[in-house]
Design an enzyme around this catalytic site. Structure first.
Site, PDB file in Angstrom:
ATOM      1  N   PRO A   1      -3.973   9.110   9.146  1.00  0.00           N
ATOM      2  CA  PRO A   1      -4.910  10.097   8.595  1.00  0.00           C
ATOM      3  C   PRO A   1      -6.211   9.419   8.192  1.00  0.00           C
ATOM      4  CG  PRO A   1      -2.696  10.444   7.724  1.00  0.00           C
ATOM      5  CD  PRO A   1      -2.667   9.133   8.457  1.00  0.00           C
TER       6      PRO A   1
ATOM      7  N   LEU B   1      -5.665   7.683   0.126  1.00  0.00           N
ATOM      8  CA  LEU B   1      -5.870   7.346  -1.284  1.00  0.00           C
ATOM      9  C   LEU B   1      -5.734   5.848  -1.465  1.00  0.00           C
ATOM     10  CD1 LEU B   1      -6.195   8.175  -4.295  1.00  0.00           C
ATOM     11  CD2 LEU B   1      -3.672   8.189  -4.411  1.00  0.00           C
TER      12      LEU B   1
ATOM     13  N   TYR C   1      -1.839  -5.573  -5.818  1.00  0.00           N
ATOM     14  CA  TYR C   1      -2.174  -4.535  -6.789  1.00  0.00           C
ATOM     15  C   TYR C   1      -1.150  -4.438  -7.907  1.00  0.00           C
ATOM     16  CZ  TYR C   1      -5.219  -2.792  -3.006  1.00  0.00           C
ATOM     17  OH  TYR C   1      -6.141  -2.648  -2.001  1.00  0.00           O
TER      18      TYR C   1
END
Length: 276
Positions: free
Chosen positions: A12, A16, A47
């Protein structure tokens, strides 16, 4: 939603980004993003939030097959054994089964690239991910990595926005039939969004400056973006870019900003080995 197809991967075009999202905020933002229509979620070992990203996905109640989930292996873990161990930890932390895409987050000049690419290929054989790719690779490194990989590399994730030209990298991605996914796609500090070219286009279309920049990016062949936000309202806004198109003149004017900036910023973005 525009889909980028690369060697069997269906990515896609808007996802996000979850860098700096932590704890319950991260869980909540991932769940909300999926609720409003995101189907591409990006995280990384560095992260430290893969557990929370996985929890947000589970909380959303969506069928796993509807999502495209990316994680990345940090540059300190690129030897054969270290990459394998890190990849297993990533999938265990996510807790949602195999990733859709696993990337080398940054190259490591102290580890032979062939060793890292071979180890990355084995993550597919080990059932840890469906597709593999790289991040923060120069155009020359993209060509080199693709030549030595036994499986196709489907993506190079790099910083990209109207104040940072990536023409050489994008050309390398296209000739290798790879997607180029932009992080920090609207820049940092508001400088990009306050530029008159961006603001005037936003006024003409009744859109925000961020929506104009994201639209400019996804209108380019094989380019997607993963904007990060902790603002639930902006989650929806970042998706509302598929109901309009930039004019040829607007698109060209924004592209020209990258050309001007290229005279100030090295467009090859030689790898910064200690960057996030």
């Amino acid at each position: 939603m525009k889909i980028i197809e690369a060697h069997g991967a269906r990515i896609p075009s808007i996802g996000l980004g979850t860098y700096t999202l932590e704890g319950e905020t991260c869980v909540d933002m991932v769940a909300k993003a999926i609720e409003v229509g995101y189907r591409h979620i990006d995280t990384a070992r560095m992260y430290g939030n893969e557990v929370q990203v996985g929890e947000g996905i589970r909380r959303s109640g969506i069928d796993r097959s509807e999502l495209f989930v990316t994680t990345k292996i940090w540059w300190t873990d690129l030897t054969e054994d270290a990459l394998s161990a890190s990849a297993h930890k990533a999938i265990e932390a996510l807790g949602i089964g195999a990733a859709d895409l696993m990337l080398i987050h940054w190259p490591n000049r102290d580890v032979p690239l062939e060793e890292s690419i071979d180890a990355l290929n084995r993550t597919v054989a080990d059932g840890l991910t469906h597709h593999i790719g790289v991040a923060n690779f120069t155009s020359a490194m993209v060509d080199e990595a693709c030549a030595m990989s036994s499986r196709p590399l489907v993506c190079n994730q790099v910083e990209y926005h109207p104040f940072l030209s990536q023409d050489d990298v994008l050309s390398a991605c296209r000739r290798n039939e790879m997607a180029m996914i932009a992080y920090s796609p609207i820049g940092q500090g508001g400088e990009v969004l306050n530029h008159p070219v961006i603001r005037e286009a936003a006024e003409r279309h009744g859109k925000s400056p961020a929506q104009i920049v994201l639209r400019w990016e996804i209108e380019q062949d094989m380019v997607g973006a993963i904007p990060r936000t902790s603002n639930p309202e902006r989650l929806q806004q970042n998706l509302e870019i598929f109901d309009f198109s930039l004019t040829e003149a607007e698109h060209a004017a924004i592209t020209e900003l990258t050309r001007r900036r290229a005279r100030l910023v090295d467009p090859s973005f030689a790898p910064h080995w200690d960057r996030a």
